[in-house]
Design a protein around this motif. Structure first.
Motif, PDB file in Angstrom:
ATOM      1  N   PRO A  33       0.831  -1.173  -0.057  1.00  0.00           N
ATOM      2  CA  PRO A  33       0.047  -0.172  -0.024  1.00  0.00           C
ATOM      3  C   PRO A  33       0.877   1.243   0.060  1.00  0.00           C
ATOM      4  O   PRO A  33       1.028   1.913   0.878  1.00  0.00           O
ATOM      5  N   THR A  35       2.019   5.336  -0.735  1.00  0.00           N
ATOM      6  CA  THR A  35       1.211   6.382  -0.911  1.00  0.00           C
ATOM      7  C   THR A  35       1.280   7.298  -2.390  1.00  0.00           C
ATOM      8  O   THR A  35       2.318   6.681  -3.093  1.00  0.00           O
ATOM      9  N   VAL A  36       0.315   7.967  -2.708  1.00  0.00           N
ATOM     10  CA  VAL A  36       0.308   8.716  -3.920  1.00  0.00           C
ATOM     11  C   VAL A  36       1.680   9.602  -4.018  1.00  0.00           C
ATOM     12  O   VAL A  36       2.141   9.662  -5.157  1.00  0.00           O
ATOM     13  N   TRP A  64      -1.420   0.782  -9.555  1.00  0.00           N
ATOM     14  CA  TRP A  64      -1.310   1.291  -8.375  1.00  0.00           C
ATOM     15  C   TRP A  64      -2.834   1.777  -8.018  1.00  0.00           C
ATOM     16  O   TRP A  64      -3.439   1.375  -6.907  1.00  0.00           O
ATOM     17  N   ALA A  65      -3.417   2.758  -8.969  1.00  0.00           N
ATOM     18  CA  ALA A  65      -4.731   3.517  -8.416  1.00  0.00           C
ATOM     19  C   ALA A  65      -5.803   2.358  -8.360  1.00  0.00           C
ATOM     20  O   ALA A  65      -6.620   2.313  -7.443  1.00  0.00           O
ATOM     21  N   ARG A  68      -5.567   0.280  -5.227  1.00  0.00           N
ATOM     22  CA  ARG A  68      -5.892   1.209  -4.115  1.00  0.00           C
ATOM     23  C   ARG A  68      -7.327   1.376  -3.763  1.00  0.00           C
ATOM     24  O   ARG A  68      -7.692   1.429  -2.567  1.00  0.00           O
ATOM     25  N   LYS A  69      -8.336   1.346  -4.816  1.00  0.00           N
ATOM     26  CA  LYS A  69      -9.502   1.629  -4.740  1.00  0.00           C
ATOM     27  C   LYS A  69     -10.296   0.478  -3.884  1.00  0.00           C
ATOM     28  O   LYS A  69     -11.335   0.582  -3.587  1.00  0.00           O
ATOM     29  N   ARG A  71      -8.356  -1.392  -1.591  1.00  0.00           N
ATOM     30  CA  ARG A  71      -7.741  -1.558  -0.213  1.00  0.00           C
ATOM     31  C   ARG A  71      -8.657  -1.065   0.857  1.00  0.00           C
ATOM     32  O   ARG A  71      -9.192   0.025   0.750  1.00  0.00           O
ATOM     33  N   GLU A 145      -1.701  -7.841  -8.290  1.00  0.00           N
ATOM     34  CA  GLU A 145      -0.533  -7.226  -8.170  1.00  0.00           C
ATOM     35  C   GLU A 145       0.517  -8.349  -8.427  1.00  0.00           C
ATOM     36  O   GLU A 145       1.550  -7.676  -9.066  1.00  0.00           O
ATOM     37  N   ASP A 205      -6.823   9.965  -4.287  1.00  0.00           N
ATOM     38  CA  ASP A 205      -5.667   9.206  -4.239  1.00  0.00           C
ATOM     39  C   ASP A 205      -4.967   9.113  -3.065  1.00  0.00           C
ATOM     40  O   ASP A 205      -4.220   8.355  -2.425  1.00  0.00           O
ATOM     41  N   ARG A 206      -5.337  10.283  -1.978  1.00  0.00           N
ATOM     42  CA  ARG A 206      -4.656  10.560  -0.755  1.00  0.00           C
ATOM     43  C   ARG A 206      -5.691  10.063   0.377  1.00  0.00           C
ATOM     44  O   ARG A 206      -6.785   9.817   0.210  1.00  0.00           O
ATOM     45  N   ASP A 207      -4.680   9.527   1.152  1.00  0.00           N
ATOM     46  CA  ASP A 207      -5.457   9.068   2.825  1.00  0.00           C
ATOM     47  C   ASP A 207      -6.254  10.290   3.275  1.00  0.00           C
ATOM     48  O   ASP A 207      -5.695  11.679   2.995  1.00  0.00           O
TER      49      ASP A 207
END
Length: 209
Positions: A33, A35-36, A64-65, A68-69, A71, A145, A205-207
Motif C-alpha cells: 500500500p 502512498t500517492v 496502483w490506483a 488502491r480503490k 484496499r 499485483e 488518491d490521498r489518505d
C-alpha cells in the motif's frame, strides 16, 4: 510518423526496472500500500523520459490506483452491487487481472498453458468479472499485483517494436499493447473510483487528513 534516420539501426537496450516499488518477476516482493507521493514520480518523473519509461510509468500508476480503490474494503463491501449491472470492486479487479494475463502472457509471451486457461473466459468475457465464492478481497488484490509483476517481466523481455500474433487483430506491437492497457486500466480505475465513493465515501488518491 517514422524515424527518418537512414539505414538499419539496432534496437535500443532495455532492462527491467530495479526500483523496489515497481517489482519485476514472479518472485519479486509486491509493492504494497504505497502512498500517492511515493508513486507520483512514476508519472511526474517521465515528463522528458523515453517512450518506454513514459508508457510503463503511466500504466504502473494506473495499476496502483486500481488496487488502491479496493484496499480497506471488507469482503462483503467489495462484492456489493451498486449499479444495475453485476459490476463490483472485486469483480473489476478480477477482470483487470485476467486482462493482464491475456495480453502479456497469452499474447506477448504466447504461453500455450495460459491460452488453455483463458479460453473459457475469452468465450464469455462477462465471466472475467466473476470472483470465486469465499475469495477475500485481500487475495484478489494480491493476485492482481502478482499478475502485474509478471506483466512487467514480460515487457522487460521485449522491444517496443516486437510484434506478437493476436488471433483477431493479427500482429500487434508491444507499444500498442501498452497503450491499450493504459486505456483499459484507466477506464476501469474510473469505475472503481465511483464504486468506492458509493461504498464508503472515499475519493481521490490521498489518505484522509
Amino acid at each position: 510518423m517514422t524515424d527518418a534516420t537512414p539505414g538499419p539501426t539496432a534496437p535500443a537496450a532495455f532492462s527491467a526496472s530495479t526500483d523496489p516499488a515497481r517489482p519485476v518477476g514472479d518472485t519479486a516482493p509486491l509493492p504494497g500500500p504505497l502512498t500517492v507521493d511515493q508513486v507520483a514520480p512514476w508519472v511526474l518523473g517521465t515528463t522528458t523520459a523515453d517512450e518506454r519509461a513514459t508508457l510503463t510509468g503511466f500504466l504502473d500508476y494506473l495499476r496502483w490506483a486500481a488496487a488502491r480503490k479496493a484496499r480497506g474494503l471488507t469482503d462483503s463491501d467489495s462484492r456489493r452491487r451498486l449499479v444495475p449491472s453485476d459490476t463490483t470492486v472485486a469483480g473489476v479487479l478480477r477482470h483487470l487481472t485476467l486482462v493482464e494475463r491475456n495480453w502479456f502472457q497469452r499474447v506477448l509471451r504466447a504461453d500455450p498453458a495460459v491460452e488453455d486457461e483463458l479460453r473459457p473466459f475469452l468465450a464469455a468475457v462477462e465471466s472475467t468479472f466473476t470472483v470465486p465464492d469465499h475469495t477475500p478481497i485481500a487475495a484478489v488484490i494480491a493476485d492482481y499485483e502478482r499478475e502485474c509483476a509478471r506483466s512487467r517481466a514480460a515487457v522487460a523481455d521485449h522491444a517496443l517494436d516486437h510484434a506478437a500474433d493476436h488471433d483477431e487483430l493479427g500482429p500487434v506491437s508491444l507499444r500498442w499493447i501498452l497503450v491499450h492497457m493504459i486505456e483499459e486500466t484507466a477506464r476501469h480505475a474510473g469505475h472503481l473510483d465511483i464504486l468506492r465513493e458509493q461504498t464508503d465515501g472515499t475519493t481521490g488518491d490521498r489518505d484522509p487528513a
